[in-house]
Structures are given as C-alpha cells and as structure tokens.
Design a protein around this motif. Structure first.
Motif, PDB file in Angstrom:
ATOM      1  N   HIS A   1       0.951  -1.091   0.084  1.00  0.00           N
ATOM      2  CA  HIS A   1       0.080   0.020   0.193  1.00  0.00           C
ATOM      3  C   HIS A   1       0.863   1.221   0.146  1.00  0.00           C
ATOM      4  CE1 HIS A   1      -2.995  -2.832   1.881  1.00  0.00           C
ATOM      5  NE2 HIS A   1      -3.654  -2.400   0.656  1.00  0.00           N
ATOM      6  N   GLY A   2       0.299   2.205  -0.520  1.00  0.00           N
ATOM      7  CA  GLY A   2       1.188   3.630  -0.756  1.00  0.00           C
ATOM      8  C   GLY A   2       0.823   4.360  -1.977  1.00  0.00           C
ATOM      9  N   THR A   3       1.851   5.119  -2.244  1.00  0.00           N
ATOM     10  CA  THR A   3       1.578   5.826  -3.501  1.00  0.00           C
ATOM     11  C   THR A   3       2.923   5.882  -4.308  1.00  0.00           C
ATOM     12  OG1 THR A   3       1.954   8.017  -2.383  1.00  0.00           O
ATOM     13  CG2 THR A   3      -0.171   7.551  -2.245  1.00  0.00           C
ATOM     14  N   GLN A   4       2.942   6.281  -5.509  1.00  0.00           N
ATOM     15  CA  GLN A   4       4.210   6.478  -6.157  1.00  0.00           C
ATOM     16  C   GLN A   4       3.937   7.252  -7.507  1.00  0.00           C
ATOM     17  OE1 GLN A   4       4.984   2.548  -7.613  1.00  0.00           O
ATOM     18  NE2 GLN A   4       3.388   2.250  -9.069  1.00  0.00           N
ATOM     19  N   THR A   5       4.748   7.773  -8.155  1.00  0.00           N
ATOM     20  CA  THR A   5       4.606   8.554  -9.377  1.00  0.00           C
ATOM     21  C   THR A   5       4.454   7.721 -10.606  1.00  0.00           C
ATOM     22  OG1 THR A   5       6.054  10.468  -8.592  1.00  0.00           O
ATOM     23  CG2 THR A   5       5.695  10.103 -10.930  1.00  0.00           C
ATOM     24  N   PRO A   6       3.387   7.825 -11.225  1.00  0.00           N
ATOM     25  CA  PRO A   6       3.038   6.704 -12.335  1.00  0.00           C
ATOM     26  C   PRO A   6       4.217   6.835 -13.200  1.00  0.00           C
ATOM     27  CG  PRO A   6       1.140   7.930 -11.723  1.00  0.00           C
ATOM     28  CD  PRO A   6       2.135   8.653 -10.904  1.00  0.00           C
TER      29      PRO A   6
END
Length: 196
Positions: A158-163
């Motif tokens: 889980h988390g976020t990233q730059t596509p």
C-alpha cells in the motif's frame, strides 16, 4: 537484447525475509506446483492454492477468492503465467491485503521471446506476466518495485508512487525497448531505502 545483472537471491529468501522482518502471521500462495516455495516457508498460518498439486487447496485461484474472504499479511502469486490471470489474481490479492502487508509476484522479467510466449515453449516459461509490471508501474495508488533476481520478483505494498505513464502494447518489442524503465531494484537497495 535483455541485459540484466541478476542477483543470486531467491523468492524463498525474499518471502521469508519479509515474514521475519514484519512478523507476518498469515501467508497465502497462489500456484504451488511441487511446493518448491510453499514447503520452504515458515510462518504461523499458510494457505496454498493450486488446481493440480501442492499447497492446501485444490482449486483455481478464481474459485478460492470467490469463496474465501480472509485477509493476508503476505501473498505470493505464481499461478498461471498469463496476463489476464495474473491481473485477476493481483486484483483479488490487493483487495485482501492487510494494512502493512505485501504482495510478491514471480516471473516478471523474461529474458527471451520464448520465455514470454503466450503458451509454454521451453522449460522456464514466464508468459506475459511482464505486462502487469507496466500496469503496476503506471498506478499511483500503490508502491511497486521489481527485484532483479529469480526471473523478476515484483513487490507491491500500500502507498503511493509517481506513475511511469508508459502504456504497454503487449508486444515483445515494447518490452525489450522499455523494461529498463521499470522500477528495478536489488535486495540491498530495496530494504535499505524502501519504507514498507
């Protein structure tokens, strides 16, 4: 030409390291075959799903996820090596992943067209699982990295990233030109820098 400096780590080492590091208690494996991985994992509770042999549940992953609603700390996906099936397995797994949990997907870095063929043509068949690697790298609602060992082990939390913003057309030519843009990492780099 595919040119990857492979590490000598294995998927079993990776999975057991994650279990030990995070004190994971619940492990699910999709695609057990001869229990090469499943039989070598030590964890409080483990479930293995395979329609033919190995593991603990003799059924397809689709049937398993349809009837089983449990959540998991660590899910290892190494079932049918087609883009369509591994995508479904990932979607089901991500929906059942506990907070702080991890998904590992095997066979994401084929080295030859024969390995990446739609159907098995040589001993080490990876299919088009690599296409999911681009899908995951293009998402912003998770964290994805790809280990350079054991035919490519993708790791998702889980988390976020730059596509990445690089859409695959599903061709081997596309893969050859663009695989280096995937978030490739080593065991040491990942566990030194990743916040999982």
């Amino acid at each position: 030409m595919i040119n990857i400096e492979w590490q000598t780590h294995t998927r079993v080492q990776l999975l057991q390291h994650l279990i030990n590091m995070h004190n994971y208690q619940h492990y699910l494996e999709i695609g057990c075959d001869k229990d090469q991985v499943f039989g070598n994992i030590t964890v409080a509770l483990k479930e293995g799903v395979d329609p033919n042999r190995g593991g603990t549940q003799r059924m397809t992953s689709d049937a398993f996820f349809e009837q089983d609603t449990r959540t998991w700390d660590l899910i290892f996906i190494d079932g049918l090596h087609t883009y369509e099936q591994v995508s479904r397995d990932f979607d089901h797994a991500f929906a059942r992943l506990n907070p702080g949990g991890t998904i590992v997907i095997h066979d994401m870095l084929p080295m030859s067209l024969a390995q990446a063929a739609p159907r098995p043509v040589e001993k080490y068949w990876l299919g088009d699982v690599w296409r999911l690697a681009f899908d995951l790298a293009n998402r912003s609602d998770l964290k994805f990295n790809l280990f350079k060992f054991d035919f490519g082990c993708g790791i998702i939390t889980h988390g976020t990233q730059t596509p990445l913003n690089l859409d695959s057309n599903g061709s081997w030519d596309f893969y050859q030109r663009n695989y280096t843009q995937l978030p490739l990492t080593t065991f040491e780099e990942y566990f030194e820098h990743a916040s999982i």
